[in-house]
Write a protein that holds these residues in place. Structure first.
Motif, short mmCIF file in Angstrom:
data_model
loop_
_atom_site.label_atom_id
_atom_site.label_comp_id
_atom_site.label_asym_id
_atom_site.label_seq_id
_atom_site.Cartn_x
_atom_site.Cartn_y
_atom_site.Cartn_z
N SER A 35 -15.45 0.81 -4.71
CA SER A 35 -14.12 1.30 -4.37
C SER A 35 -13.29 1.47 -5.65
CB SER A 35 -13.44 0.33 -3.42
OG SER A 35 -13.35 -0.96 -4.01
N ALA A 36 -12.24 2.24 -5.53
CA ALA A 36 -11.36 2.44 -6.69
C ALA A 36 -10.67 1.14 -7.05
CB ALA A 36 -10.34 3.53 -6.38
N SER A 37 -10.41 0.94 -8.32
CA SER A 37 -9.77 -0.29 -8.78
C SER A 37 -8.93 0.04 -10.00
CB SER A 37 -10.81 -1.36 -9.11
OG SER A 37 -11.65 -0.93 -10.16
N ARG A 38 -8.22 -0.98 -10.44
CA ARG A 38 -7.38 -0.84 -11.63
C ARG A 38 -7.84 -1.85 -12.67
NH1 ARG A 38 -2.33 -3.09 -13.02
NH2 ARG A 38 -2.31 -4.20 -11.00
N MET A 39 -7.87 -1.40 -13.94
CA MET A 39 -8.35 -2.27 -15.01
C MET A 39 -7.30 -2.33 -16.11
SD MET A 39 -12.16 -2.46 -16.62
CE MET A 39 -12.75 -2.83 -14.98
#
Length: 435
Positions: free
Chosen positions: A140-144
Motif C-alpha cells: 500500500s502507499a505510505s509516507r517516508m
C-alpha cells in the motif's frame, strides 16, 4: 564457686545462639520481603512492556487531544454542561477514527546514497533514496521521512508491485562546513491530523563530510619546514649522521665510533661526535575556545587556515599532529584530516590558560621542529609567547590569528611571528613572509 563460673559461660553461649538465630531470622525475613516486592513489581513491569509500544504511536498532539477530552468531560460532568460532554466525546471519537490509519504492514529494503560523500563547502551534493517492495504481494502507499542534517525530507511512496523499486532524489545543503547525517529512513503511518503516528526504521544513517575551504600554499609551508629527511641541530650526540668533532674516549663509549687513525697518531683513543639530526615534526595547536573568537565567520576562517596548513604540510611528507581542546585530530591521510576538521566546533575550554592547554595536549607528542598556533582575534599576543616558551630553542613557533575582514599583518616579537589573517586568500603571502 566453681559451679557459678561454669554456668556463666554456658548462659552467654545460649544468649549468643539465640541472638544468632534472631539475626538469621531477621535476615531471612528481609530477603523474603525483598523477594515479595520484586515478585509484586513483576506484573506491572510486564504490563508496561506490553503497553509501551501502543502508547508510543500517540503523537504529542494526540496526547493534548486526550488530555483536553478528559478535562472537558470532567468539567462538563461537574458543572452539568452537556455541550462539554459532547465535545469530549467528539475528541475521543476523532482518536478512535485515527486508529484506522495506523494499521497495515509493509516490507521494504531501503538504500540511502550520497554522491559524492565528501564535498567542499559550497559545492553541490545530491542524495538518492531507493525503496524496494520485498513482499510477495502489492504494498500500500505510505509516507517516508528522511532526516538530512537539521531538516527532514518527506517523500510519498506509492503502492509498489512485488520487487518493484521507487527512487527519490534530493539535494543536500552544503553552504557551511559540517558533518551532515542523512538517515535513518523512517516509514510513517498515521492520520492527516497527526494524532497517531507509527514509524518503522528501514536504513542506517550515513555521513556527508562538508570540508572547509582551503587555499594552496608553497611546498613545505614556504620553508617553515626546511628538511624533510632530517634537519641538523646544534645539539651534540654520540651517534648520528652529521660528523662534528673528535674527543677523548671515555668509559662506556661505543667502540664502533673510535677513530683509529687519530688514536694511533695521538697515542690515546679518540671517538667521533655528531650533530643531532631531527626529522621534521610539526604540531598545529588549534584553539577552539569560543571566548577567543568574535563571530562564527571568524571561527570558520580559523578552521580553513588550519586545514590549509595541515594539508600542505602532509602533502610535503612531513609528520604533523593537530590538537584541539576536545580531541586530537587524526592525520594519517589528507582526507582523514579534512574529515576531522569538519567536526570542530567552538567549545568552552576546560583549561585555565592557552599555555596549560598546549602543554597538556602535546605532552605525549615527540619534540616538534615547528609549532603553529591557530586562534581567533581575541587571543592575546602574550598567550602566543606563553606557548612558545613551552618548547626548546630549536623549535620555531608561528601564530595565526583569524580576524575576519582585517588587513593582513605580520608581527615579530623576538623569534615569534604572529600573522593576522583577514581572508583566506591572504594566507599564502603571509606564510611566505613568515618564512
Amino acid at each position: 564457686m566453681s559451679s557459678v563460673t561454669e554456668q556463666v559461660p554456658a548462659r552467654s553461649v545460649r544468649l549468643r545462639r539465640a541472638r544468632g538465630k534472631l539475626g538469621s531470622g531477621m535476615s531471612r525475613a528481609g530477603v523474603t520481603t525483598k523477594t515479595l516486592l520484586q515478585v509484586a513489581a513483576l506484573p506491572p513491569r510486564r504490563a508496561w512492556t506490553a503497553i509501551r509500544p501502543l502508547l508510543a504511536v500517540i503523537s504529542p498532539l494526540g496526547w493534548i487531544v486526550l488530555g483536553s477530552a478528559v478535562a472537558i468531560a470532567v468539567t462538563g460532568y461537574l458543572l452539568g454542561w452537556q455541550e462539554f460532554v459532547y465535545l469530549a466525546i467528539t475528541l475521543v471519537a476523532g482518536m478512535i477514527v485515527a486508529t484506522g490509519f495506523i494499521f497495515g504492514r509493509s516490507a521494504y529494503t531501503v538504500e540511502i546514497e550520497l554522491s559524492p560523500r565528501r564535498v567542499v563547502a559550497g559545492e553541490r551534493a545530491l542524495g538518492r533514496l531507493l525503496v524496494r517492495n520485498i513482499r510477495p504481494r502489492r504494498s500500500s502507499a505510505s509516507r517516508m521521512e528522511l532526516p538530512v542534517g537539521a531538516g527532514v525530507a518527506d517523500f510519498v511512496i506509492p503502492a509498489l508491485e512485488p520487487r518493484e523499486e521507487h527512487v527519490e532524489l534530493f539535494a543536500v545543503p552544503t553552504t557551511r562546513r559540517a558533518v551532515i547525517v542523512a538517515g535513518p529512513a523512517v516509514s510513517v503511518r498515521g492520520d492527516e491530523l497527526g494524532l497517531l503516528r507509527r514509524t518503522v526504521k528501514w536504513a542506517e544513517p550515513i555521513e556527508l563530510f562538508v570540508h572547509p575551504v582551503t587555499t594552496p600554499l608553497a611546498p613545505s609551508a614556504a620553508g617553515l619546514v626546511r628538511d624533510l629527511e632530517g634537519e641538523v641541530t646544534k645539539t651534540i650526540t654520540n651517534n648520528d649522521i652529521s660528523f662534528h668533532a673528535l674527543r677523548a674516549y671515555q668509559p662506556g663509549d661505543d667502540r664502533r665510533y673510535v677513530h683509529w687513525r687519530t688514536s694511533a697518531r695521538t697515542g690515546q683513543l679518540m671517538v667521533r661526535q655528531f650533530e643531532e639530526t631531527r626529522r621534521s615534526q610539526l604540531i598545529i595547536v588549534f584553539v577552539a575556545d569560543k571566548a577567543h573568537y568574535e563571530s562564527e565567520d571568524e571561527f570558520e576562517l580559523a578552521v580553513s587556515v588550519l586545514a590549509s596548513l595541515g594539508v600542505q604540510v602532509m602533502r610535503d611528507g612531513t609528520k604533523v599532529a593537530v590538537v584541539s581542546e576536545r580531541v586530537e585530530l587524526r592525520t594519517r591521510t589528507v582526507t582523514s584530516l579534512l574529515d576531522e576538521s569538519c567536526r570542530l566546533e567552538p567549545v568552552s575550554s576546560p583549561y585555565r590558560t592557552t599555555r596549560e592547554f598546549a602543554r597538556t595536549a602535546t605532552l605525549r607528542l615527540p619534540s616538534p621542529s615547528v609549532v603553529m598556533v591557530v586562534s581567533g582575534s581575541r587571543l592575546p599576543i602574550g598567550d602566543f609567547r606563553a606557548v612558545e616558551r613551552l618548547f626548546g630553542l630549536d623549535t620555531v613557533t608561528v601564530g595565526f590569528r583569524a580576524e575576519f575582514g582585517a588587513a593582513p599583518q605580520l608581527t615579530s616579537i623576538n623569534s615569534l611571528r604572529v600573522a593576522t589573517v583577514g581572508a583566506l586568500t591572504d594566507l599564502p603571502r603571509l606564510v611566505r613572509r613568515a618564512s
